[in-house]
Design a protein around this motif. Structure first.
Motif, PDB file in Angstrom:
ATOM      1  N   ARG A 153       0.835  -1.199   0.000  1.00  0.00           N
ATOM      2  CA  ARG A 153       0.000   0.000   0.000  1.00  0.00           C
ATOM      3  C   ARG A 153       0.873   1.254   0.000  1.00  0.00           C
ATOM      4  NH1 ARG A 153      -4.742   0.582  -1.742  1.00  0.00           N
ATOM      5  NH2 ARG A 153      -5.699  -0.923  -0.374  1.00  0.00           N
ATOM      6  N   ARG A 154       1.972   1.239   0.746  1.00  0.00           N
ATOM      7  CA  ARG A 154       2.890   2.379   0.777  1.00  0.00           C
ATOM      8  C   ARG A 154       3.499   2.614  -0.603  1.00  0.00           C
ATOM      9  NH1 ARG A 154       3.196   0.184   5.925  1.00  0.00           N
ATOM     10  NH2 ARG A 154       3.629   1.628   7.637  1.00  0.00           N
ATOM     11  N   LEU A 155       3.978   1.537  -1.214  1.00  0.00           N
ATOM     12  CA  LEU A 155       4.601   1.649  -2.527  1.00  0.00           C
ATOM     13  C   LEU A 155       3.575   2.091  -3.568  1.00  0.00           C
ATOM     14  CD1 LEU A 155       7.062   1.279  -4.347  1.00  0.00           C
ATOM     15  CD2 LEU A 155       6.429  -1.142  -4.596  1.00  0.00           C
ATOM     16  N   GLN A 156       2.382   1.536  -3.503  1.00  0.00           N
ATOM     17  CA  GLN A 156       1.319   1.906  -4.442  1.00  0.00           C
ATOM     18  C   GLN A 156       1.020   3.403  -4.354  1.00  0.00           C
ATOM     19  OE1 GLN A 156      -2.567   0.539  -3.361  1.00  0.00           O
ATOM     20  NE2 GLN A 156      -3.279   0.369  -5.470  1.00  0.00           N
ATOM     21  N   LEU A 157       0.894   3.915  -3.140  1.00  0.00           N
ATOM     22  CA  LEU A 157       0.619   5.343  -2.953  1.00  0.00           C
ATOM     23  C   LEU A 157       1.746   6.192  -3.519  1.00  0.00           C
ATOM     24  CD1 LEU A 157      -0.886   7.763  -1.726  1.00  0.00           C
ATOM     25  CD2 LEU A 157       0.325   7.316   0.411  1.00  0.00           C
ATOM     26  N   LEU A 158       2.980   5.787  -3.250  1.00  0.00           N
ATOM     27  CA  LEU A 158       4.111   6.570  -3.739  1.00  0.00           C
ATOM     28  C   LEU A 158       4.133   6.621  -5.263  1.00  0.00           C
ATOM     29  CD1 LEU A 158       6.711   8.117  -3.141  1.00  0.00           C
ATOM     30  CD2 LEU A 158       7.926   5.948  -3.231  1.00  0.00           C
ATOM     31  N   LEU A 159       3.910   5.488  -5.913  1.00  0.00           N
ATOM     32  CA  LEU A 159       3.928   5.462  -7.381  1.00  0.00           C
ATOM     33  C   LEU A 159       2.804   6.319  -7.957  1.00  0.00           C
ATOM     34  CD1 LEU A 159       4.750   1.691  -8.043  1.00  0.00           C
ATOM     35  CD2 LEU A 159       6.291   3.665  -8.137  1.00  0.00           C
ATOM     36  N   VAL A 160       1.655   6.334  -7.284  1.00  0.00           N
ATOM     37  CA  VAL A 160       0.550   7.180  -7.740  1.00  0.00           C
ATOM     38  C   VAL A 160       0.939   8.651  -7.644  1.00  0.00           C
ATOM     39  CG1 VAL A 160      -1.768   7.986  -7.135  1.00  0.00           C
ATOM     40  CG2 VAL A 160      -1.310   5.547  -7.289  1.00  0.00           C
ATOM     41  N   LEU A 161       1.547   9.048  -6.530  1.00  0.00           N
ATOM     42  CA  LEU A 161       1.929  10.452  -6.354  1.00  0.00           C
ATOM     43  C   LEU A 161       3.039  10.858  -7.324  1.00  0.00           C
ATOM     44  CD1 LEU A 161       1.874  10.791  -2.456  1.00  0.00           C
ATOM     45  CD2 LEU A 161       0.231  11.703  -4.087  1.00  0.00           C
ATOM     46  N   LEU A 162       3.970   9.950  -7.571  1.00  0.00           N
ATOM     47  CA  LEU A 162       5.071  10.266  -8.470  1.00  0.00           C
ATOM     48  C   LEU A 162       4.624  10.386  -9.919  1.00  0.00           C
ATOM     49  CD1 LEU A 162       7.961   8.051  -7.029  1.00  0.00           C
ATOM     50  CD2 LEU A 162       7.706  10.524  -6.849  1.00  0.00           C
ATOM     51  N   SER A 163       3.455   9.873 -10.251  1.00  0.00           N
ATOM     52  CA  SER A 163       2.923  10.048 -11.601  1.00  0.00           C
ATOM     53  C   SER A 163       2.381  11.455 -11.830  1.00  0.00           C
ATOM     54  CB  SER A 163       1.821   9.015 -11.867  1.00  0.00           C
ATOM     55  OG  SER A 163       0.670   9.280 -11.078  1.00  0.00           O
ATOM     56  N   GLU A 164       2.382  12.265 -10.768  1.00  0.00           N
ATOM     57  CA  GLU A 164       1.987  13.680 -10.807  1.00  0.00           C
ATOM     58  C   GLU A 164       0.586  13.909 -11.386  1.00  0.00           C
ATOM     59  OE1 GLU A 164       5.589  16.577 -10.956  1.00  0.00           O
ATOM     60  OE2 GLU A 164       5.691  15.341 -12.748  1.00  0.00           O
ATOM     61  N   PRO A 165      -0.414  13.258 -10.804  1.00  0.00           N
ATOM     62  CA  PRO A 165      -1.787  13.545 -11.242  1.00  0.00           C
ATOM     63  C   PRO A 165      -2.222  14.896 -10.676  1.00  0.00           C
ATOM     64  CG  PRO A 165      -1.832  12.114  -9.340  1.00  0.00           C
ATOM     65  CD  PRO A 165      -0.380  12.293  -9.691  1.00  0.00           C
ATOM     66  N   ASN A 166      -3.254  15.476 -11.257  1.00  0.00           N
ATOM     67  CA  ASN A 166      -3.830  16.671 -10.637  1.00  0.00           C
ATOM     68  C   ASN A 166      -5.237  16.396 -10.097  1.00  0.00           C
ATOM     69  OD1 ASN A 166      -5.132  16.619 -13.153  1.00  0.00           O
ATOM     70  ND2 ASN A 166      -3.796  18.233 -13.982  1.00  0.00           N
ATOM     71  N   VAL A 167      -5.748  15.187 -10.342  1.00  0.00           N
ATOM     72  CA  VAL A 167      -6.972  14.714  -9.700  1.00  0.00           C
ATOM     73  C   VAL A 167      -6.654  13.345  -9.107  1.00  0.00           C
ATOM     74  CG1 VAL A 167      -9.376  14.015 -10.002  1.00  0.00           C
ATOM     75  CG2 VAL A 167      -8.478  15.963 -11.293  1.00  0.00           C
ATOM     76  N   LEU A 168      -6.771  13.228  -7.795  1.00  0.00           N
ATOM     77  CA  LEU A 168      -6.406  11.995  -7.105  1.00  0.00           C
ATOM     78  C   LEU A 168      -7.650  11.389  -6.452  1.00  0.00           C
ATOM     79  CD1 LEU A 168      -4.262  10.027  -6.057  1.00  0.00           C
ATOM     80  CD2 LEU A 168      -3.861  11.583  -4.148  1.00  0.00           C
ATOM     81  N   ILE A 169      -7.909  10.119  -6.767  1.00  0.00           N
ATOM     82  CA  ILE A 169      -9.042   9.393  -6.199  1.00  0.00           C
ATOM     83  C   ILE A 169      -8.503   8.302  -5.286  1.00  0.00           C
ATOM     84  CG2 ILE A 169     -11.002   7.896  -6.713  1.00  0.00           C
ATOM     85  CD1 ILE A 169     -11.282   9.329  -9.388  1.00  0.00           C
ATOM     86  N   LEU A 170      -8.943   8.317  -4.033  1.00  0.00           N
ATOM     87  CA  LEU A 170      -8.552   7.304  -3.065  1.00  0.00           C
ATOM     88  C   LEU A 170      -9.772   6.453  -2.738  1.00  0.00           C
ATOM     89  CD1 LEU A 170      -6.405   9.451  -0.576  1.00  0.00           C
ATOM     90  CD2 LEU A 170      -5.667   8.275  -2.654  1.00  0.00           C
ATOM     91  N   ASP A 171      -9.714   5.177  -3.091  1.00  0.00           N
ATOM     92  CA  ASP A 171     -10.824   4.259  -2.857  1.00  0.00           C
ATOM     93  C   ASP A 171     -10.450   3.316  -1.716  1.00  0.00           C
ATOM     94  OD1 ASP A 171     -13.042   2.693  -2.961  1.00  0.00           O
ATOM     95  OD2 ASP A 171     -12.711   1.912  -4.974  1.00  0.00           O
ATOM     96  N   GLU A 172     -11.013   3.553  -0.543  1.00  0.00           N
ATOM     97  CA  GLU A 172     -10.718   2.789   0.667  1.00  0.00           C
ATOM     98  C   GLU A 172      -9.205   2.671   0.898  1.00  0.00           C
ATOM     99  OE1 GLU A 172     -12.669   2.077   2.927  1.00  0.00           O
ATOM    100  OE2 GLU A 172     -14.629   2.231   2.003  1.00  0.00           O
ATOM    101  N   PRO A 173      -8.526   3.802   1.092  1.00  0.00           N
ATOM    102  CA  PRO A 173      -7.059   3.765   1.216  1.00  0.00           C
ATOM    103  C   PRO A 173      -6.567   3.221   2.542  1.00  0.00           C
ATOM    104  CG  PRO A 173      -7.857   5.987   1.609  1.00  0.00           C
ATOM    105  CD  PRO A 173      -9.055   5.164   1.205  1.00  0.00           C
TER     106      PRO A 173
END
Length: 600
Positions: A416-436
Motif C-alpha cells: 500500500r505504501r509503494l502503491q501510494l508513492l507510485l501514484v503520487l510520483l505520476s503527478e496527477p492533478n486529480v487523485l481518487i482514493l478508494d478505501e485507502p
C-alpha cells in the motif's frame, strides 16, 4: 477494579526477531482498551497470547477463575456447510432468539442484508467476517477481544458496533480490547490505549486523541531521536486540538505542555494557497457530471446526477456498501461511461486512482523496490522541500532494508505504501482514493494525511474511516437512493439521514396512505402553512444557486489574480468563506423545512 486476566513476563520471538520481550500487564473490570502500533510490531500476536490462541516462548497468561473470554481473530472457525442462522443462534427455536432484544439488535446491525438461511460457504469474505463478529457478540462474555473488527463494515456498521460496545456492560463491568486502524472508533469506545513497539507494550490513558497528546509529550521529555515521527505527531495533534472539543475533553492528565508544543504550528492546510496552485495546474474545468445516469438493464444505479468538481476541491464520499460509490468513481476517472447525460473533463486533467486492489503492482511483482524507484522521477516537492523517491517511501514508514525486497514479497501494508508513492510520483492533478486505509496502521495513516495536506490538486476520497474522511476532506457528499447529495452537516448528517430512511422503511405499510390534507392536519400544518414553507424552500434553493455561482466567479478571480498580492487574495478568500457560511446556513434551514414537509 478486580483483575480479570493477568499476563506475566510474556516473551515471544521468531527466528529473525523478538516480538515481545518480558511484557507484564493486566486486564481489569471496566477496561476498554485500544491497541495501536505499526504493522508487524506484534499487535495481533499480543491479543492471541492473551486469549490463549498462541503460546508464549516464556511467561504465562492467567485468567481469573470462571472468566468467560471471546475473541474475533483474523481467521474464523465458521462451518461452511451450515447456514447463517445456525452459526448465530444454533438450533434455538425462533421464538427464543427473536424475543431477545440483544440478538435482534446484533442481527439488524450486522446482518440485515444477509439471508439467514444462506450457507456460510456461499458468503463473500466481507459477509463471512460480519457473521463471525455477530456470532461472537451474541455470546455472554466477561472479556471480548476484537482484531480489526471494522474491516468490511460500512460507516453505519462501525457506528453501530461502537454503540453496542458502549452499552454492552454496565459501568465498571466487563472488559474489551480491540486492534483497529479506525481512529474514530478508538476515540469513541476506548478509555485506555496500549502501544506495541520495540518488543514492549506501553500504556496510555484515554482514547486515540489522548494517546497522541501523551505520545508527543513523551517524545518531548525523552528528546526522541525520531524527529520525523514527532513532527508528524505534532501536526496531527494540532488537527486534534483544533477539531471537535470532545476529542480532548476526555484526557484527565495535564496538557499545558502539549499545548505549548503546538503554539506555533500552522494550520494543517492552507486552503487558499492549495486552491491557487490547483487552479494553476488544472485550469478552471476539472470534471463535470451533467444530468448523469447509469443503468444496467432494469437496475438504475444513478439518475439525474449533476456535480461540477472544482480545482483544489477536497471531497469525501459516503454511502452504504452497494450504493454506487465505485460507479461514481468510475465516471470521474473515465473508466465508465454514463448511460444518460454526459461527463465533461478539462483538457489538462490527469486522474490517478489508488484503489482497493494492487493491479499496478502485479506487472512489477518480480522487480526489486529499489529498481522500481530508479525508473521514476528523481525528486518530488512537498512543502517547498525536495525529496527523493526513497526518502518519500521512508517518510511513509518504509524501512530502508526493504528497498531490496521484491515487490511481490512485500506485506499488504508495504505494498500500500509503494502503491501510494507510485501514484503520487505520476503527478496527477486529480487523485481518487478508494478505501485507502486497507492494510494500513495508524502511523501510516498519519504519514499519508501529512503528505496529502500539501498535495495541490483535486482530491476525492471514498472511505468508511470517519477520521480519515474528516481529516483530509473539506466537504462531504453521500450516494443515497440513486443520487448524490451534499452534506453540509458532514458525517453526522449522513448518519441521521440513513437512520431516518431506516425508520421510514420500518414504518412503511403500517397503515393505509392518508390524503395530503389529513397528513397536513395530523402534522399540525394547515394547507396554507404547508404551501408557505414549500415556497420558502424554493426561495432558499434559488439563493443557494446564486451563492454558488458567485463562488465560482470569485474562484475565477483567484485564478487570474496576481499571486504576490496577498492582501487581495485574502480579501477574495474572505468573500468565498462568507458565501460558504451563508450556504451552510441556508442548507440547514432547507433541511429543517424538508423535515416539516416530510412529516406533513
Amino acid at each position: 477494579m478486580s483483575l480479570l486476566l493477568g499476563a506475566e513476563q510474556l516473551h515471544l520471538q521468531y527466528p529473525n526477531r523478538v516480538v515481545l520481550d518480558s511484557v507484564t500487564l493486566g486486564i481489569f473490570e471496566g477496561d476498554r482498551i485500544g491497541i495501536v502500533g505499526r504493522n508487524g510490531d506484534g499487535k495481533s500476536s499480543l491479543i492471541r497470547l492473551l486469549f490463549g490462541e498462541l503460546e508464549p516462548y516464556s511467561g504465562r497468561v492467567t485468567p481469573r477463575n470462571g472468566v468467560r473470554m471471546g475473541l474475533l481473530s483474523q481467521s474464523d472457525s465458521l462451518d461452511e456447510n451450515q447456514t447463517v442462522r445456525h452459526e448465530i443462534v444454533g438450533d434455538a427455536p425462533e421464538h427464543e432468539w427473536a424475543s431477545d432484544p440483544k440478538i435482534r439488535d446484533i442481527i439488524q446491525g450486522l446482518l440485515s442484508d444477509i439471508p439467514f438461511e444462506r450457507s456460510i460457504g456461499a458468503l463473500s469474505g466481507g459477509q463471512r467476517r460480519r457473521v463471525a463478529l455477530a456470532q461472537l457478540l451474541v455470546g455472554d462474555w466477561d472479556v471480548i477481544g476484537l482484531d480489526e473488527p471494522t474491516n468490511h463494515l460500512d460507516l453505519e456498521g462501525i457506528h453501530w458496533l461502537a454503540r453496542h460496545i458502549k452499552g454492552r456492560w454496565g459501568a465498571g463491568q466487563g472488559a474489551f480490547i480491540v486492534i483497529t486502524h479506525d481512529r474514530w472508533f478508538l476515540d469513541e469506545v476506548c478509555t485506555s490505549t496500549w502501544e506495541v513497539h520495540d518488543g514492549i507494550v506501553e500504556p496510555f490513558e484515554g482514547g486515540y486523541a489522548a494517546y497522541v497528546l501523551q505520545r508527543v509529550e513523551r517524545d518531548r521529555i525523552a528528546a526522541a531521536t525520531e524527529q520525523k515521527r514527532q513532527n508528524l505527531a505534532r501536526k496531527e495533534l494540532a488537527w486534534l486540538r483544533r477539531g471537535a472539543p470532545a476529542r480532548t475533553s476526555k484526557p484527565r492528565f495535564r496538557i499545558e505542555a502539549a499545548n505549548a508544543l503546538i503554539a506555533d504550528v500552522p494550520e494543517v492546510r492552507n486552503p487558499l494557497e492549495l486552491k491557487r496552485l490547483a487552479t494553476a495546474r488544472l485550469g478552471k474545468d476539472v470534471v463535470d457530471l451533467i444530468d448523469v445516469g447509469v443503468s444496467y438493464g432494469d437496475t438504475t444505479i444513478f439518475s439525474d446526477v449533476t456535480w461540477r468538481i472544482a480545482p483544489g476541491e477536497r471531497t469525501g464520499i459516503l454511502g452504504a456498501n452497494g450504493a454506487g460509490k465505485s460507479t461514481l468513481l468510475g465516471l470521474i476517472a473515465g473508466t465508465l461511461e454514463p448511460t444518460e447525460g454526459r461527463v465533461k473533463r478539462g483538457k489538462t486533467v490527469q486522474v490517478a486512482v489508488l484503489d482497493q486492489q494492487f493491479r499496478e503492482l502485479e506487472e512489477i511483482a518480480d522487480d526489486r523496490v529499489r529498481d522500481v524507484l530508479a525508473r521514476t522521477k528523481t525528486t518530488f516537492t512537498i512543502d517547498g522541500k525536495d525529496f527523493t523517491p526513497a526518502k518519500l517511501l521512508e517518510r511513509l514508514g518504509f524501512a530502508k532494508d526493504h528497498l531490496s525486497t521484491r515487490v511481490g514479497d512485500l506485506s499488504g501494508g508495504q505494498r500500500r505504501r509503494l502503491q501510494l508513492l507510485l501514484v503520487l510520483l505520476s503527478e496527477p492533478n486529480v487523485l481518487i482514493l478508494d478505501e485507502p486505509t486497507n492494510d494500513v496502521d495508524t502511523d501510516m495513516l498519519t504519514a499519508l494525511e501529512d503528505m496529502l495536506d500539501s498535495w495541490p490538486g483535486t482530491l476525492i476520497v471514498v472511505s468508511h474511516d470517519r477520521y480519515l474522511l474528516e481529516r483530509v476532506s473539506d466537504q462531504q457528499y453521500a450516494v443515497i437512493g440513486g443520487t448524490l447529495r451534499h452534506l453540509p452537516g458532514g458525517v453526522d448528517e449522513y448518519l441521521q439521514r440513513r437512520a431516518q430512511e431506516e425508520h421510514e422503511r420500518a414504518g412503511a405499510g403500517a397503515g393505509s396512505a392518508k390524503s395530503d390534507a389529513s397528513s397536513a392536519s395530523s402534522s399540525g400544518l394547515s394547507g396554507a402553512q404547508l404551501r408557505a414553507i414549500q415556497k420558502e424552500a424554493s426561495a432558499i434553493e434559488r439563493r443557494i444557486d446564486k451563492l454558488r455561482s458567485q463562488i465560482e466567479n470569485i474562484h475565477a478571480e483567484l485564478a487570474a489574480h496576481d499571486p504576490s498580492d496577498f492582501e487581495g487574495l485574502t480579501v477574495l478568500g474572505q468573500k468565498v468563506r462568507e458565501r460558504e457560511d451563508e450556504i451552510a446556513e441556508c442548507e440547514e434551514r432547507w433541511l429543517e423545512i424538508l423535515e416539516q414537509i416530510d412529516e406533513a
